[in-house]
Design a protein around this motif. Structure first.
Motif, mmCIF file in Angstrom:
data_model
loop_
_atom_site.group_PDB
_atom_site.id
_atom_site.type_symbol
_atom_site.label_atom_id
_atom_site.label_comp_id
_atom_site.label_asym_id
_atom_site.label_seq_id
_atom_site.Cartn_x
_atom_site.Cartn_y
_atom_site.Cartn_z
ATOM 1 N N GLY A 282 0.841 -1.219 0.139
ATOM 2 C CA GLY A 282 -0.052 -0.007 0.135
ATOM 3 C C GLY A 282 0.841 1.258 -0.053
ATOM 4 N N GLY A 283 0.256 2.511 0.426
ATOM 5 C CA GLY A 283 0.700 3.658 0.165
ATOM 6 C C GLY A 283 2.239 4.029 1.283
ATOM 7 N N ILE A 284 2.935 4.913 0.985
ATOM 8 C CA ILE A 284 4.109 5.192 1.715
ATOM 9 C C ILE A 284 4.017 6.655 2.139
ATOM 10 N N GLY A 285 4.733 7.056 3.277
ATOM 11 C CA GLY A 285 5.047 8.495 3.418
ATOM 12 C C GLY A 285 4.096 8.717 4.704
ATOM 13 N N HIS A 286 3.682 9.979 4.540
ATOM 14 C CA HIS A 286 2.867 10.896 5.661
ATOM 15 C C HIS A 286 1.517 9.884 5.683
ATOM 16 N N THR A 287 0.997 9.874 4.588
ATOM 17 C CA THR A 287 -0.432 9.146 4.143
ATOM 18 C C THR A 287 -0.288 7.601 3.901
ATOM 19 N N GLY A 288 0.896 7.124 4.195
ATOM 20 C CA GLY A 288 1.117 5.460 4.012
ATOM 21 C C GLY A 288 0.448 4.560 5.120
ATOM 22 N N THR A 289 0.629 3.287 4.783
ATOM 23 C CA THR A 289 0.243 2.350 5.768
ATOM 24 C C THR A 289 1.250 2.112 6.741
ATOM 25 N N ALA A 290 1.002 1.591 7.902
ATOM 26 C CA ALA A 290 1.790 1.059 9.013
ATOM 27 C C ALA A 290 2.938 0.141 8.565
ATOM 28 N N VAL A 291 2.423 -0.802 7.675
ATOM 29 C CA VAL A 291 3.325 -1.915 7.080
ATOM 30 C C VAL A 291 4.516 -0.914 6.299
ATOM 31 N N SER A 292 4.005 -0.397 5.298
ATOM 32 C CA SER A 292 4.858 0.244 4.496
ATOM 33 C C SER A 292 5.884 1.087 5.038
ATOM 34 N N ASP A 293 5.497 1.896 6.065
ATOM 35 C CA ASP A 293 6.322 2.967 6.752
ATOM 36 C C ASP A 293 7.328 2.156 7.697
ATOM 37 N N ALA A 294 6.756 1.211 8.303
ATOM 38 C CA ALA A 294 7.719 0.211 9.242
ATOM 39 C C ALA A 294 8.526 -0.080 8.492
ATOM 40 N N GLY A 425 -5.618 11.234 1.912
ATOM 41 C CA GLY A 425 -5.038 10.491 3.122
ATOM 42 C C GLY A 425 -5.762 9.186 3.352
ATOM 43 N N ASP A 426 -6.827 9.159 3.497
ATOM 44 C CA ASP A 426 -7.721 7.861 3.650
ATOM 45 C C ASP A 426 -7.715 6.847 2.391
ATOM 46 N N LEU A 427 -7.629 7.572 1.302
ATOM 47 C CA LEU A 427 -7.623 6.739 0.162
ATOM 48 C C LEU A 427 -6.264 6.069 -0.089
ATOM 49 N N HIS A 428 -5.200 6.829 0.111
ATOM 50 C CA HIS A 428 -3.692 6.322 0.278
ATOM 51 C C HIS A 428 -3.378 5.099 1.028
ATOM 52 N N LYS A 429 -4.155 5.255 2.194
ATOM 53 C CA LYS A 429 -4.057 4.390 3.419
ATOM 54 C C LYS A 429 -4.959 3.133 3.073
#
Length: 624
Positions: A282-294, A425-429
């Motif tokens: 999924g998405g990355i960055g400020h509007t990303g998912t928890a798994v991507s950002d982790a 933000g909601d869509l990206h996540k």
């Protein structure tokens, strides 16, 4: 044909005939380069381009717009849907008609999407001077308001003599058709020159093909890239919009299937892998998912494919925290490939990914790494289901439940369009992209007012495809006028109009930086001067209906589901209007975004926000 053969036409007539004969070609498939012209007429273009479009209306389709900015947005949406292989032109009068193009031009150029702008201009002869709506500059007589388009155009010229069009038109087409150069292209057309006749060489009107190349990676760069991937323990691919523009989705999937490297996506790159692919995070960055950002925080190699590394994607330099993290950037433009001091593969996305897959034959990430990110993906999927779920069908939906209801209705072929507000933000996540074209977020410029006109352009590019424009009340009030165009052109776009009484996204940001949501609510002003009274008695659904849309009002989750199903099956422009419940904090931002906070203030909210800012900014780093 003899080189001496000529045809006597006005400059405007010659330009329209020329545009009708231009094509792009990629992978042996030919596409018309300029598929049509949007236009609003005034004294600066009605007797020139306007007359030419009437004369050659069988070879150049014309579309009537209501807002010059919106016409550019429609053309940009059209070009993106067609992977930048086709574009549309936009013609305006001089003065405000021309300056209204600037925002749309900036959006096109920021997002690397082609659009041809044809604004009228003052008399080249200065015979009528000052002209109605002409800007007079006291020391530069050759300046007009169209010069405001220079910094937001990839190519600009003012055609002050008919014969100057020949060289300039060819350069304009070169830029439009070049994926490494494309963006807004402006040919400013003095209105007297538009109407002047000239003996044009017949060759100017012959069919011309602009081949869209797929440059392969440099062998030395490829060797270095392979070495970097093989040496990495925790590689992560960041898929950007270039994956889609290059039609490289299958090449990306082949690389991922062969190597097990996980993929996070930017707003423009989402859908590069289907949401249910095991490696799609999924998405990355400020509007990303928890798994991507982790994973981004612990990645030792970040492989950017077709991304510009915008601030949200890189989380302001705080996201990638591995002490030895390095970047490998596959991009068709050297400008983007060299960002973050990365190793470079300057090439077409499909060509580069294919070459990388072949050169990495037999290489695969550690099984424990795959197990880790797949478990993170499963946990996030549970969070998405919880956000989408509505336990009470009779309740007022939250915004995430609106997306859940839409998710249950759309098919793989549907296109969902958004650009600004709290929805991105909601869509990206949360959004589960089912095809490469389904997720259409304009976030390079994040321009309020983009969604409705872009939906028109996408619908023109993909007849028969259900096209959804997701719009908050703030964005709707910026630019609803193209609803009339949708009705006129019989384009059955679907508008989901979410009423949350203000600028929800900026309201949340305002609160977090100590500005206390000031100026972000659509409410009555109260005694202390703030806007915290009752919601304004504004009926946006009635407004949409007055512009010609069929409108379905949904007050509950159950009614929303029914309305969305009805809208999807509708054969004319249809709006689903829903007022949402206050947002849930169940899915907060997963990464920090740098918005400077007042260094000193007498207000407690601002001093608290500054303390939090200083803690966060301490993790910012320069990647060298």
């Amino acid at each position: 044909m003899s080189a001496a053969a000529t045809r006597r036409l006005t400059t405007a007539q010659a330009l329209v005939r020329f545009l009708a004969a231009q094509y792009t070609e990629r992978d042996g498939v030919r596409h018309r380069l300029v598929t049509g012209t949007w236009g609003i007429f005034g004294h600066g273009n009605v007797a020139g381009i306007g007359q030419a479009l009437v004369e050659y209306r069988e070879m150049m389709p014309y579309h009537q717009g209501r807002s010059e900015q919106a016409m550019v947005h429609a053309a940009v949406g059209h070009a993106r849907q067609l992977n930048r292989l086709s574009a549309q032109a936009v013609t305006t009068s001089i003065g405000p008609g021309a300056t209204n193009l600037v925002t749309g031009a900036a959006l096109a150029t920021v997002n690397r999407l082609p659009v041809l702008l044809l604004p009228g201009d003052y008399f080249a002869s200065h015979a009528a001077d000052p002209l109605l709506q002409q800007l007079e500059h006291p020391v530069e007589a050759d300046v007009s308001v169209n010069d405001a388009l220079r910094p937001v155009s990839r190519y600009f010229d003012r055609i002050t003599r008919p014969e100057a069009l020949v060289a300039s038109a060819l350069q304009a087409m070169r830029v439009l058709g070049d994926p490494a150069e494309t963006g807004a292209v402006t040919l400013a057309l003095p209105q007297d020159v538009q109407a002047q006749a000239y003996d044009w060489p017949e060759e100017f009107f012959a069919d011309r093909v602009w081949r869209v190349r797929r440059p392969a990676p440099d062998p030395a760069e490829l060797i270095e890239a392979v070495r970097a991937v093989r040496a990495a323990d925790r590689p992560l691919i960041v898929a950007g919009g270039g994956v889609h523009h290059s039609e490289a989705e299958e090449a990306l999937r082949a690389l991922v299937d062969a190597t097990g490297i996980p993929v996070a996506s930017t707003q423009a790159g989402k859908g590069a892998l289907r949401h249910d692919h095991p490696a799609d995070l999924g998405g990355i960055g400020h509007t990303g998912t928890a798994v991507s950002d982790a994973l981004a925080r612990t990645a030792d190699l970040v492989i950017g494919v077709g991304t510009r590394y915008s601030d949200f994607t890189t989380a302001s330099g705080t996201l990638f925290q591995h002490p030895d993290v390095r970047f490998l950037n596959l991009n068709i433009t050297a400008f983007d490939a060299h960002k973050l001091a990365g190793g470079t593969l300057v090439c077409d996305a499909r060509s580069g990914l294919t070459a990388l897959t072949e050169a990495l034959s037999g290489h695969r990430v550690d099984a424990a790494y795959e197990t880790e990110y797949r478990a993170g993906k499963a946990r996030w999927a549970e969070a998405v289901e919880a956000a989408f779920r509505a336990d009470d069908d009779g309740a007022v939906p939250t915004q995430t439940q609106v997306l859940g209801a839409l998710d249950a209705v759309v098919g793989d072929e549907d296109v969902v369009i958004n650009a600004a507000g709290s929805l991105p933000g909601d869509l990206h996540k949360l959004w589960r992209a089912r095809s490469s074209r389904q997720y259409h977020l304009e976030y390079g410029y994040s321009c309020m007012g983009y969604e409705i006109p872009a939906a028109l352009g996408v619908q023109q590019a993909a007849p028969g495809t259900p096209v959804w424009a997701l719009v908050g009340d703030g964005t709707y009030l910026m630019n609803p006028t193209e609803i009339v165009t949708a009705v006129q052109e019989n384009l059955p776009v679907k508008l989901v109009l979410v009423q949350n009484h203000g600028y929800a996204s900026i309201g949340g940001l305002s609160e977090s930086v100590g500005a206390e949501r000031f100026g972000t609510d659509y409410r009555h002003r109260v005694a202390d001067g703030s806007f915290t009274g009752a919601p304004l008695p504004v009926d946006l659904a009635a407004n949409a209906a007055s512009l010609g849309m069929d409108v379905l009002r949904a007050k509950t989750v159950r009614e929303l589901r029914e309305a969305l199903s009805t809208a999807r099956a509708a054969s004319r422009p249809t709006c689903v209007y829903v007022e949402t419940a206050p947002p849930s904090a169940a899915l907060p931002a997963q990464a920090w975004w740098d918005v400077p906070v007042a260094e000193v203030s007498a207000r407690e909210a601002a001093t608290d926000a500054r303390a939090a800012y200083e803690r966060a900014v301490a993790d910012r780093r320069r990647h060298l």
